[in-house]
Design a protein around this motif. Structure first.
Motif, mmCIF file in Angstrom:
data_model
loop_
_atom_site.group_PDB
_atom_site.id
_atom_site.type_symbol
_atom_site.label_atom_id
_atom_site.label_comp_id
_atom_site.label_asym_id
_atom_site.label_seq_id
_atom_site.Cartn_x
_atom_site.Cartn_y
_atom_site.Cartn_z
ATOM 1 N N TYR A 42 0.786 -1.175 0.077
ATOM 2 C CA TYR A 42 0.174 -0.016 -0.041
ATOM 3 C C TYR A 42 0.840 1.186 0.085
ATOM 4 C CZ TYR A 42 1.207 0.594 4.984
ATOM 5 O OH TYR A 42 1.793 0.601 6.186
ATOM 6 N N SER A 43 0.251 2.297 -0.260
ATOM 7 C CA SER A 43 1.054 3.754 -0.235
ATOM 8 C C SER A 43 0.465 4.423 1.043
ATOM 9 C CB SER A 43 0.827 4.531 -1.601
ATOM 10 O OG SER A 43 0.999 5.848 -1.354
ATOM 11 N N MET A 44 1.465 4.525 1.838
ATOM 12 C CA MET A 44 1.086 5.348 3.004
ATOM 13 C C MET A 44 0.402 7.015 2.702
ATOM 14 S SD MET A 44 0.506 5.637 6.217
ATOM 15 C CE MET A 44 1.558 4.501 7.357
ATOM 16 N N VAL A 93 -2.971 6.748 1.953
ATOM 17 C CA VAL A 93 -4.047 6.094 3.119
ATOM 18 C C VAL A 93 -4.194 7.633 3.654
ATOM 19 C CG1 VAL A 93 -3.990 5.295 5.388
ATOM 20 C CG2 VAL A 93 -3.065 3.914 3.443
ATOM 21 N N LYS A 145 3.919 -2.467 3.600
ATOM 22 C CA LYS A 145 3.179 -3.701 3.415
ATOM 23 C C LYS A 145 2.437 -3.916 4.735
ATOM 24 C CE LYS A 145 3.783 -8.560 2.470
ATOM 25 N NZ LYS A 145 4.503 -9.831 2.157
ATOM 26 N N ASP A 176 -2.269 -4.120 6.445
ATOM 27 C CA ASP A 176 -3.399 -4.192 6.018
ATOM 28 C C ASP A 176 -3.896 -2.643 6.081
ATOM 29 O OD1 ASP A 176 -6.463 -4.360 6.296
ATOM 30 O OD2 ASP A 176 -6.076 -6.112 7.409
ATOM 31 N N GLU A 177 -3.980 -2.482 4.691
ATOM 32 C CA GLU A 177 -4.480 -0.626 4.287
ATOM 33 C C GLU A 177 -5.483 -0.452 4.992
ATOM 34 O OE1 GLU A 177 -4.354 -0.204 0.270
ATOM 35 O OE2 GLU A 177 -4.445 1.715 0.134
ATOM 36 N N GLN A 178 -6.515 -1.110 4.849
ATOM 37 C CA GLN A 178 -8.090 -1.023 5.329
ATOM 38 C C GLN A 178 -8.082 -0.517 6.806
ATOM 39 O OE1 GLN A 178 -11.099 -3.662 3.990
ATOM 40 N NE2 GLN A 178 -11.952 -1.902 2.778
#
Lengths: 121, 678
Positions: free
Chosen positions: B523-525, B528, B559, B561-563
């Motif tokens: 994911y990309s911080m 987020v 890396k 859990d983006e959600q």
């Protein structure tokens, strides 16, 4: 001719909300209360799309989906799973059973209509 | 006894007497030679003197006899006189001179050619010259020569006599001394030597002959005493040797016994080790007990064995494991289990100690006696299985040979009994735990089902309420008057809040049940934060708060859990906006050492130290009144904390009252799968 939507839902309120929403949006709505009824309605009415509640008594939404998808004559009909279950894995299970999309309750009417548009032929 | 002498036997038995004789003869010879020399010297001196005296006498005779004839010139008389002188055989030359003229001369035959000077030069002769006077006038000179030959001859004779005598004496002495030494020294010495030799060869019983009363006798006496001493010593020595041998034999026996004991101990230890390994490694009770009873029978040298478990409700011993037990006996015991107090097992159970039966044939009413008799089993030993003084069961071994069991066997079986008791207790505990585990599992399943059902049941009507409300607000059922529309919106807000509460409770329950799993993805911080900003911006704008975001553009991809990460950040930002009345809310992200550091600061009321500690606990808000005022369950931070920790990060707050709060959390940039579960 308006698109025909089969709503398989055991909760009367939910059925009514969907009926009111979809009728208002110009769809023809067919309703089924149980899984079996849902499968037989799919056979008899050949809907353009099915909104399938997963938590149905006796024959649940997963099994009904599997049966519909197993019928070559019906397998093309898109099925959107509707669930209020928030436990992990419901969406995956639904997709595994053959559902084309998944929407979790509560959903906004606009969100549902958008998703239906996506999958209608 | 024959080990005493290794020295040479006495071979030169007569050497002492011989040496003694030599010495004696030597001394005697020396004395005799001295004596002979003295005799010869004295004799030769005497003969010399005698010769000289004879010569003097002859001269004296000539003084008397010759003056007158000489005076008278009577030569015949002088001749006669000289001839007369020659009667002495020693006189070899006689000469009467007068004024250089030889008046008379006479020479012994063999010296015919010699003159007076020859005699004067030789020591063989005595030469005397004397003037003959007649009434004071010299009338002539007399010269006489006497030969010492006679002296020599006599000397030779004397010496011969002395030598002969010496030889005789020496021979006599030698003979005598030989006889004497042989008789008085050698022979007793030989005897002594023989005795000594006998002693040397180990014969200590023959008495030493001590018949002679001299020093040798004393010596023999001493030798005999010595023999006695040696004999006594030998006796003592052989006695102690025997004792030593006996001791050595005893020691050997002891060592052997100890070795056997040790070997048995090692075997026991090995078996006990295997047993305790079985006890700790397997919870299959039947298997553990079978192992124990097999080892117990093998090690105790018995022929059959069994382990029983005591059933407290029926007060009976139930057969649990057997070793080399006939099917008939097993069946019989299973059909009529041993009661407490009955048979050796029951008695061992009551007495809490080992009970043995030396021979079942002597116990007519012994349970299953006939079957055991048929199996050839005679002796029985039962040891109770005790655990903290509670009777758990019993271990029984049976032996074909009748008789008592040794203390070692009983102790050995007690060891096995302890292990068996432990195994049974472990198994019981395990059964209990398993049962509890099953119960817990069922309860947990019930709880999960309940939660799932509840959420379904709660949300179904709520969904209907929200659905209808939305449809009404969308004017599906016709136009809604503005006043009603406002109320409907309040209805919708409260409905959504209620749904949020239900969802959070469900989230927490899932986390606690360990049913929340992270789905790890790249994911990309930055994205987020952007998502959260988009969602929260309207809320901030509503309260006239500035929502500021600082995120470096070069953050590496994360890396996780983006959600869930977005859920945490949204919760923090939502709280910050909720509790801040004026000022700003700032979100900042940095990265270092493989960790993201995210901070959310506000200019709100701040938190007291006590509240800072409790704020991450469930159902806790800084001020309970604020829960009602601001909404929220007090579960958000606690869920946030669990999610961050599941990712391997840490969350905390820095704040002081009146100065705003800063919530910070760290998060590994790349979360590895094994860290996702806590």
């Amino acid at each position: 001719m308006s698109k025909r939507i089969l709503v398989v839902e055991d909760q009367e309120d939910n059925r009514r909300i969907l009926r009111d929403l979809l009728t208002n949006a110009g769809y023809e709505v067919i309703e089924a209360v149980t899984g079996e009824e849902g499968v037989s309605s799919a056979v008899s009415h050949r809907p353009d799309l099915i909104l399938m509640d997963l938590q149905l008594p006796v024959l649940d939404g997963y099994e009904a989906t599997r049966r519909i998808k197993a019928d070559p004559a019906l397998s093309k009909i898109p099925i959107i799973a509707v669930s209020s279950y928030a436990l992990n894995g419901d969406d995956i299970k639904a997709l595994e059973a053959g559902c084309d999309a998944y929407i979790s309750k509560p959903f906004s009417p606009r969100e549902l209509l958008a998703k239906m548009h996506e999958h209608l032929p | 006894m024959e080990t005493v002498s290794s020295s040479k036997p006495f071979t030169r038995a007569s050497s002492i007497s011989r040496r003694f004789s030599y010495a004696f003869i030597g001394v005697v010879t020396l004395i005799l030679l001295l004596f002979a020399a003295t005799a010869i010297f004295v004799n030769s001196a005497r003969i010399n003197a005698e010769l000289e005296k004879r010569l003097d006498n002859a001269l004296k005779l000539s003084y008397i006899s010759l003056p007158a004839p000489l005076w008278n010139l009577d030569n015949d008389i002088v001749d006669d006189f000289v001839q007369a002188l020659f009667l002495d055989e020693s006189i070899v030359f006689a000469e009467v001179l007068w004024g250089g003229q030889v008046i008379s001369r006479r020479v012994r035959g063999k010296f015919q050619q010699k003159d007076a000077s020859y005699f004067e030069q030789s020591s063989q002769f005595i030469v005397k010259t004397s003037d003959i006077l007649y009434e004071g006038n010299k009338v002539g000179t007399m010269r006489l020569v006497m030969s010492r030959e006679r002296v020599k001859k006599e000397l030779i004779v004397t010496i011969s006599v002395i030598i002969t005598l010496t030889i005789f004496i020496i021979a006599a002495i030698a003979l005598t001394s030989l006889v004497i030494t042989k008789r008085y020294i050698s022979r007793p010495l030989l005897k002594l030597q023989e005795s000594a030799s006998l002693i040397a060869h180990g014969d200590l019983d023959t008495f030493v002959d001590k018949s002679s009363s001299d020093e040798i006798g004393i010596l023999a006496d001493h030798l005999d005493v010595m023999r006695g001493s040696i004999k006594q010593l030998f006796g003592e020595l052989s006695e102690s040797k025997e004792k030593l041998e006996e001791y050595s034999r005893t020691l050997e026996r002891k060592v052997e016994a100890r070795t056997q004991e040790l070997a048995r101990s090692v075997e026991e230890l090995k078996a006990l080790g295997e047993v305790s390994q079985a006890v700790s490694s397997t919870l299959d009770l039947e298997k553990v007990l079978a192992t124990i009873v097999a080892h117990a029978v093998e090690l105790s040298g018995t022929d059959s064995g069994a382990i029983h478990e005591f059933d407290e409700t029926t007060e009976q011993f139930q057969l649990r494991a057997t070793h080399r037990t006939s099917q008939e006996l097993i069946q019989a015991i299973q059909e009529s289990p041993i009661n407490l107090g009955e048979a050796s097992l029951g008695r061992a159970g009551i007495n809490r100690e080992a009970v043995q039966v030396a021979d079942i044939l002597e116990e007519p009413n012994y349970p299953h006696r006939e079957i055991m008799k048929r199996d050839g089993l005679r002796a029985l030993l039962a040891v109770p299985l005790l655990r903290e003084d509670k009777l758990i069961g019993g271990l029984v071994v049976r032996r074909k040979a009748p008789g008592k069991f040794t203390r070692e066997t009983v102790e050995l079986l007690q060891n096995f009994a302890t292990q068996s008791a432990l195994a049974i207790q472990n198994a019981r505990l395990f059964r209990e735990i398993e049962e509890k585990g099953r119960e817990l599992e069922i309860a947990s399943k019930h709880k999960s089902e309940f939660l799932a059902n509840m959420s379904h049941e709660l949300r179904t009507p709520l969904n209907a309420i929200l659905g209808y409300t939305e449809l009404i607000l969308d004017n599906i059922y016709g136009d809604v008057p503005e006043k009603i529309q406002e109320v409907l919106e309040r209805l919708q807000d409260n409905g959504r809040h209620l749904l949020g509460l239900i969802n959070q409770v469900l989230d927490l329950s899932k986390i606690e049940a360990g049913r929340l799993t992270l789905s790890l993805n790249d994911y990309s911080m930055r994205e987020v934060v952007q998502t959260v900003f988009t969602a929260a911006e309207p809320l901030a704008a509503e309260k006239n708060l500035a929502l500021k975001v600082t995120v470096p553009s070069d953050l590496e991809p994360g890396k996780g859990d983006e959600q869930r990460i977005a859920q945490v950040l949204l919760n923090l930002v939502g709280n910050a906006i909720k509790f801040t009345e004026e000022g700003e809310v700032k979100v900042e992200v940095t990265a270092s050492d493989g960790m993201f550091l995210v901070s959310v600061s506000d200019t709100g009321p701040g938190l007291s130290e006590a509240d800072q500690e409790k704020i991450f606990e469930e159902f806790h808000q800084a001020d309970s009144s604020s829960t009602r005022e601001k909404g929220g369950t007090g579960l958000g931070l606690s869920i946030a904390k669990r999610i961050i920790e599941m990712h391997g990060g840490r969350i905390w707050v820095e704040s002081s009252l009146g100065k705003g709060s800063t919530f910070r959390f760290t998060l590994p940039v790349r979360v590895e799968p094994q860290r996702e579960q806590r």
